[in-house]
Design a protein around this motif. Sequence first.
Motif, PDB file in Angstrom:
ATOM      1  N   THR A   5     -11.556  -6.737   4.186  1.00  0.00           N
ATOM      2  CA  THR A   5     -12.781  -6.309   3.517  1.00  0.00           C
ATOM      3  C   THR A   5     -13.162  -4.883   3.897  1.00  0.00           C
ATOM      4  N   ASP A   6     -12.591  -4.343   4.967  1.00  0.00           N
ATOM      5  CA  ASP A   6     -12.895  -2.983   5.387  1.00  0.00           C
ATOM      6  C   ASP A   6     -12.052  -1.953   4.645  1.00  0.00           C
ATOM      7  N   LYS A   7     -11.073  -2.400   3.915  1.00  0.00           N
ATOM      8  CA  LYS A   7     -10.184  -1.473   3.219  1.00  0.00           C
ATOM      9  C   LYS A   7     -10.817  -0.951   1.936  1.00  0.00           C
ATOM     10  N   LYS A   8     -10.575   0.321   1.650  1.00  0.00           N
ATOM     11  CA  LYS A   8     -10.965   0.885   0.372  1.00  0.00           C
ATOM     12  C   LYS A   8     -10.073   0.288  -0.719  1.00  0.00           C
ATOM     13  N   LYS A   9     -10.631   0.205  -1.921  1.00  0.00           N
ATOM     14  CA  LYS A   9      -9.891  -0.383  -3.040  1.00  0.00           C
ATOM     15  C   LYS A   9      -9.319   0.728  -3.914  1.00  0.00           C
ATOM     16  N   LEU A  10      -8.018   0.658  -4.136  1.00  0.00           N
ATOM     17  CA  LEU A  10      -7.287   1.669  -4.898  1.00  0.00           C
ATOM     18  C   LEU A  10      -6.702   1.056  -6.150  1.00  0.00           C
ATOM     19  N   LEU A  11      -6.981   1.667  -7.291  1.00  0.00           N
ATOM     20  CA  LEU A  11      -6.436   1.211  -8.572  1.00  0.00           C
ATOM     21  C   LEU A  11      -5.415   2.218  -9.063  1.00  0.00           C
ATOM     22  N   LEU A  12      -4.206   1.749  -9.347  1.00  0.00           N
ATOM     23  CA  LEU A  12      -3.148   2.597  -9.882  1.00  0.00           C
ATOM     24  C   LEU A  12      -2.942   2.248 -11.344  1.00  0.00           C
ATOM     25  N   LEU A  13      -3.447   3.084 -12.236  1.00  0.00           N
ATOM     26  CA  LEU A  13      -3.251   2.872 -13.672  1.00  0.00           C
ATOM     27  C   LEU A  13      -1.905   3.467 -14.053  1.00  0.00           C
ATOM     28  N   GLY A  14      -0.968   2.578 -14.378  1.00  0.00           N
ATOM     29  CA  GLY A  14       0.423   2.964 -14.504  1.00  0.00           C
ATOM     30  C   GLY A  14       1.063   2.705 -13.155  1.00  0.00           C
ATOM     31  N   ARG A  25       3.056   4.300   0.755  1.00  0.00           N
ATOM     32  CA  ARG A  25       2.440   5.119   1.789  1.00  0.00           C
ATOM     33  C   ARG A  25       1.061   4.607   2.198  1.00  0.00           C
ATOM     34  N   LEU A  26       0.375   3.942   1.267  1.00  0.00           N
ATOM     35  CA  LEU A  26      -1.026   3.573   1.497  1.00  0.00           C
ATOM     36  C   LEU A  26      -1.247   2.081   1.697  1.00  0.00           C
ATOM     37  N   ILE A  27      -0.186   1.297   1.650  1.00  0.00           N
ATOM     38  CA  ILE A  27      -0.316  -0.152   1.604  1.00  0.00           C
ATOM     39  C   ILE A  27      -1.031  -0.721   2.832  1.00  0.00           C
ATOM     40  N   ASP A  28      -0.916  -0.068   3.978  1.00  0.00           N
ATOM     41  CA  ASP A  28      -1.551  -0.596   5.189  1.00  0.00           C
ATOM     42  C   ASP A  28      -3.049  -0.282   5.258  1.00  0.00           C
ATOM     43  N   ASP A  29      -3.492   0.682   4.463  1.00  0.00           N
ATOM     44  CA  ASP A  29      -4.864   1.169   4.603  1.00  0.00           C
ATOM     45  C   ASP A  29      -5.746   0.898   3.388  1.00  0.00           C
ATOM     46  N   TYR A  30      -5.154   0.430   2.303  1.00  0.00           N
ATOM     47  CA  TYR A  30      -5.916   0.208   1.078  1.00  0.00           C
ATOM     48  C   TYR A  30      -5.598  -1.161   0.482  1.00  0.00           C
ATOM     49  N   GLU A  31      -6.564  -1.695  -0.216  1.00  0.00           N
ATOM     50  CA  GLU A  31      -6.342  -2.879  -1.048  1.00  0.00           C
ATOM     51  C   GLU A  31      -5.948  -2.348  -2.432  1.00  0.00           C
ATOM     52  N   ILE A  32      -4.680  -2.522  -2.788  1.00  0.00           N
ATOM     53  CA  ILE A  32      -4.118  -1.805  -3.936  1.00  0.00           C
ATOM     54  C   ILE A  32      -3.860  -2.748  -5.115  1.00  0.00           C
ATOM     55  N   THR A  33      -4.263  -2.304  -6.295  1.00  0.00           N
ATOM     56  CA  THR A  33      -3.973  -2.997  -7.548  1.00  0.00           C
ATOM     57  C   THR A  33      -3.242  -2.031  -8.470  1.00  0.00           C
ATOM     58  N   GLY A  34      -2.138  -2.476  -9.031  1.00  0.00           N
ATOM     59  CA  GLY A  34      -1.388  -1.676  -9.985  1.00  0.00           C
ATOM     60  C   GLY A  34      -1.420  -2.324 -11.357  1.00  0.00           C
ATOM     61  N   VAL A  35      -1.507  -1.515 -12.400  1.00  0.00           N
ATOM     62  CA  VAL A  35      -1.527  -2.017 -13.775  1.00  0.00           C
ATOM     63  C   VAL A  35      -0.321  -1.459 -14.513  1.00  0.00           C
ATOM     64  N   ARG A  36       0.451  -2.345 -15.143  1.00  0.00           N
ATOM     65  CA  ARG A  36       1.624  -1.907 -15.884  1.00  0.00           C
ATOM     66  C   ARG A  36       1.833  -2.793 -17.104  1.00  0.00           C
ATOM     67  N   ARG A  37       2.590  -2.270 -18.071  1.00  0.00           N
ATOM     68  CA  ARG A  37       2.798  -2.996 -19.327  1.00  0.00           C
ATOM     69  C   ARG A  37       3.635  -4.250 -19.142  1.00  0.00           C
ATOM     70  N   ARG A  38       4.636  -4.175 -18.269  1.00  0.00           N
ATOM     71  CA  ARG A  38       5.549  -5.303 -18.093  1.00  0.00           C
ATOM     72  C   ARG A  38       5.251  -6.022 -16.778  1.00  0.00           C
ATOM     73  N   GLU A  64     -14.247  -4.670 -10.923  1.00  0.00           N
ATOM     74  CA  GLU A  64     -13.987  -4.796  -9.489  1.00  0.00           C
ATOM     75  C   GLU A  64     -14.497  -3.598  -8.695  1.00  0.00           C
ATOM     76  N   HIS A  65     -14.914  -2.537  -9.374  1.00  0.00           N
ATOM     77  CA  HIS A  65     -15.501  -1.362  -8.717  1.00  0.00           C
ATOM     78  C   HIS A  65     -14.570  -0.782  -7.641  1.00  0.00           C
ATOM     79  N   TYR A  66     -13.526  -0.136  -8.095  1.00  0.00           N
ATOM     80  CA  TYR A  66     -12.547   0.483  -7.200  1.00  0.00           C
ATOM     81  C   TYR A  66     -13.097   1.780  -6.619  1.00  0.00           C
ATOM     82  N   ASP A  67     -12.684   2.074  -5.393  1.00  0.00           N
ATOM     83  CA  ASP A  67     -13.126   3.299  -4.726  1.00  0.00           C
ATOM     84  C   ASP A  67     -12.340   4.514  -5.204  1.00  0.00           C
ATOM     85  N   PHE A  68     -11.033   4.316  -5.409  1.00  0.00           N
ATOM     86  CA  PHE A  68     -10.164   5.406  -5.856  1.00  0.00           C
ATOM     87  C   PHE A  68      -9.310   4.919  -7.026  1.00  0.00           C
ATOM     88  N   ILE A  69      -9.121   5.799  -8.002  1.00  0.00           N
ATOM     89  CA  ILE A  69      -8.287   5.487  -9.159  1.00  0.00           C
ATOM     90  C   ILE A  69      -7.282   6.618  -9.334  1.00  0.00           C
TER      91      ILE A  69
END
Length: 293
Positions: A5-14, A25-38, A64-69
């Motif tokens: 819960t202390d991690k910043k939320k990162l959204l990767l569009l594409g 590089r960021l997997i240990d420090d962020y809660e990461i979501t990626g969006v892709r077509r397939r 979800e209100h991401y901190d970084f996109i």
Amino acid sequence: MNLQTDKKKLLLLGFGDIAKRLANRLIDDYEITGVRRRPESYPGITVIQGDCGDESSIDNITKEHYDFIVITMTPSDMNDEGYRQAYVNTTQVLLTSLSRNHANPELIVFVSSSSVYGQSNNEWIDEASETLPNSYSGRRLLEAENLLINSNYNSCIVRFSGIYGLGRQRLIEQVIAGSGAEKEPVVYSNRIHSDDCAGVLQHIIARYRQDKKIEPIYLATDCEPSPLYDVKKWLAQQLGVAKGQLEAKPLGRSLRSSKRCSNKKLLDSGYTFLYPTFKEGYKMVLDNIEVSK
């Protein structure tokens, strides 16, 4: 205590090659979501199958209100409409969705390209240079950039020059096939290794989190714009392709996009390149692939 819960939320569009390199590089420090077509699973990352240009899909995501996109799109079609959908439409849909959901990310990073510059006489260019693109790709990217710049959100535009690296070996394949380049007139090649692309994006996010002192635009390219003739000649030497085997063909339209990109602003921000010139970068590629000639 749940550290997640202390991690910043990162959204990767594409969620393609560059986004994956950044996620690693960021997997240990962020809660990461990626969006892709397939559909795809990726260790440690929540991957959502969706259309980044579809309003309902993006609405569900931005709730979800991401901190970084970070936006790293790849057009499904390499034409004007493909670029409009991938960059302009995606950016507009995102901005509309963020507003509708009252979401306010700390920073939106948009991956653009040096194709937004139309200079063609080997000029030095930087972030302040005039942008008059002479291609549909450059025009659509510039249109998407302006949507972000004119929005109410904090944003950073990163204009990458020609990306190469593992899986991006077109120039090596050309040399193996015997395709050289003319020595005169000089046509400059501006390049950046894909690992440095991810490194630059990581650096910008880290700088923003540290003191919010980042520029609105960065031109991201390595430290040595080089004549394409020199690059291919060097590759031929590394590959054992005799000089006489290379056939220099006129570059036609490519000649009109010859310019020299400056990375001074990026260097001044404190970024250190893993591969400061094409020689270090291509050596890394050649050391990690099997070459059949």
